[in-house]
Scaffold this active site. Sequence first.
Site, PDB file in Angstrom:
ATOM      1  N   HIS A 173      -3.655   6.203   4.429  1.00 40.95           N
ATOM      2  CA  HIS A 173      -1.929   6.660   4.681  1.00 40.95           C
ATOM      3  C   HIS A 173      -1.706   7.509   4.184  1.00 40.95           C
ATOM      4  CE1 HIS A 173      -1.818   2.414   5.889  1.00 40.95           C
ATOM      5  NE2 HIS A 173      -1.213   1.920   5.094  1.00 40.95           N
TER       6      HIS A 173
ATOM      7  N   CYS B  68       0.839  -1.330  -0.005  1.00 42.99           N
ATOM      8  CA  CYS B  68      -0.082  -0.016   0.117  1.00 42.99           C
ATOM      9  C   CYS B  68       0.851   1.250   0.059  1.00 42.99           C
ATOM     10  CB  CYS B  68      -1.010   0.104   1.206  1.00 42.99           C
ATOM     11  SG  CYS B  68      -0.265  -0.481   2.823  1.00 42.99           S
TER      12      CYS B  68
END
Lengths: 288, 288
Positions: A194, A85
């Site tokens: 994130h 990710c």
Amino acid sequence: MEWRDQTITVELLTEEKMREKYDYLLFSAGGDISKEYAPIAKEAGNIVIDNSSYWRMHEEIPLVVPEVNGHILRDYKGIIANPNCSTIQMVMALAPLHRVYQMKRIVVSTYQAVSGSGNKAILELEKQNDDPNYPPSVYPKPIAANCLPHIDVFYENGFTKEELKMVNETQKIFNDETIQVNATAVRVPVFNGHSESVTVTFNSTPRLLEVRELLSSEAGITLLDDPAHLKYPTPLEIQGSDSTFVGRIRKDLFDPCTLSMWIVADNLRKGAATNAVQIIEKMEEMKH
Amino acid sequence: MEWRDQTITVELLTEEKMREKYDYLLFSAGGDISKEYAPIAKEAGNIVIDNSSYWRMHEEIPLVVPEVNGHILRDYKGIIANPNCSTIQMVMALAPLHRVYQMKRIVVSTYQAVSGSGNKAILELEKQNDDPNYPPSVYPKPIAANCLPHIDVFYENGFTKEELKMVNETQKIFNDETIQVNATAVRVPVFNGHSESVTVTFNSTPRLLEVRELLSSEAGITLLDDPAHLKYPTPLEIQGSDSTFVGRIRKDLFDPCTLSMWIVADNLRKGAATNAVQIIEKMEEMKH
């Protein structure tokens, strides 16, 4: 299994099932399952898109962010690895700039949400927000009101596996082992999304106006960069979007070839599921 | 005012009061008050230790972290500026290394606690942790479960005032305008304790063993660096300590002159009050 207004049949994974023919197989059940079953499916002529980290650094396995290097999947059959990710959102934002200015070095610090560790981690943060004494079990230390510079295991060289993923996967996706990456991966008390503080040095001098144009016209990128009007991405604001958000773009005060920026994405979407689905879309598109 | 088991007399600030003679005066009531009253106190022969940012970058005003450049206060009278919290902990950790290897460039991303914005900010985070819809007032956007790359105001060049403080104050404290600093300052949902991800490039090649020795033997520094045994600092663990904590020390994978590290300190203590008190202690010590 009931999901929204649909009933979905869940079947047991067996070797026999993997030998049948499918349009695409999406694996997302950890490295061990991928290691064992993906080669069987591949042997039977299937295309496997694997969300685990197991196949990512195998030399013959393509590691793909469709917008960046999807072209390498033309006529490909077999196992395809979905990157980590943190890597996906970083290479998404840097790819259009790399094409023009050629990246030399990246220094990145991450601010990673607990959703990347699964639902148990979300519950752990919720519980600890209510009760600071609620004991940690998903993480080695309390995550509520805290920052943990510790994602995945530590290696001898002092880096974590998560940090080295960002080094190795970035080089592999850009097919360029000269790109230097220095990463610090940190878990923060955010449920989802994130963020990354990225400082990148190019071989040539980027012009800010052109940088903004390149990013605004790139598929999958949303430029949110007008701080005077509070336009910069934050994880809470961009949740649920498939895009990668970029803001706080500025030139280094000392080095004209260096830019800093702030990159935020929904790690469960573009950082995982969305990217896997987009790999299928890209392959379908290239058939025509 | 009752504080612990003491009764403390609070008096109104007046120009007359500032013209009296004191051992030391500690200012911590914002830039406007410091601007107006500190010169009056100085005129009367007092030593003023100012916690605001107002005097920090005035050329004739010493900006002091006692362990780093406290020696410049020998025989000094007048206004002394206490640096910004993010700067203090960074220069604390870098000073012993700078003495030996000479710093060239710092790339830093911060993870700053809400306590730096005062008690209202702590309440805002508490309220939002309970109710995500509780409207932000101290911060421009919700801070709970979020990361805000926005501390203090934005400048034309895209940096925030907080980030430029880290550039200018670092150069001033080390008395070296050639030190390059690239900073990204981020507010995170942590109540107290600032963390920093620092990547620093030196003119010579640091040896890891020596780096650890230099840091372990430095007053005011606590080395917490054994990740295999979960020894790395986190803001929750180091709260209430006057020390600056350093961990995650590792060599860059590509550049032998570059180190990365993770620096954590209690921003209300070493980042503010403790440093001011230590300035007094240092001046007293130099009298003898």
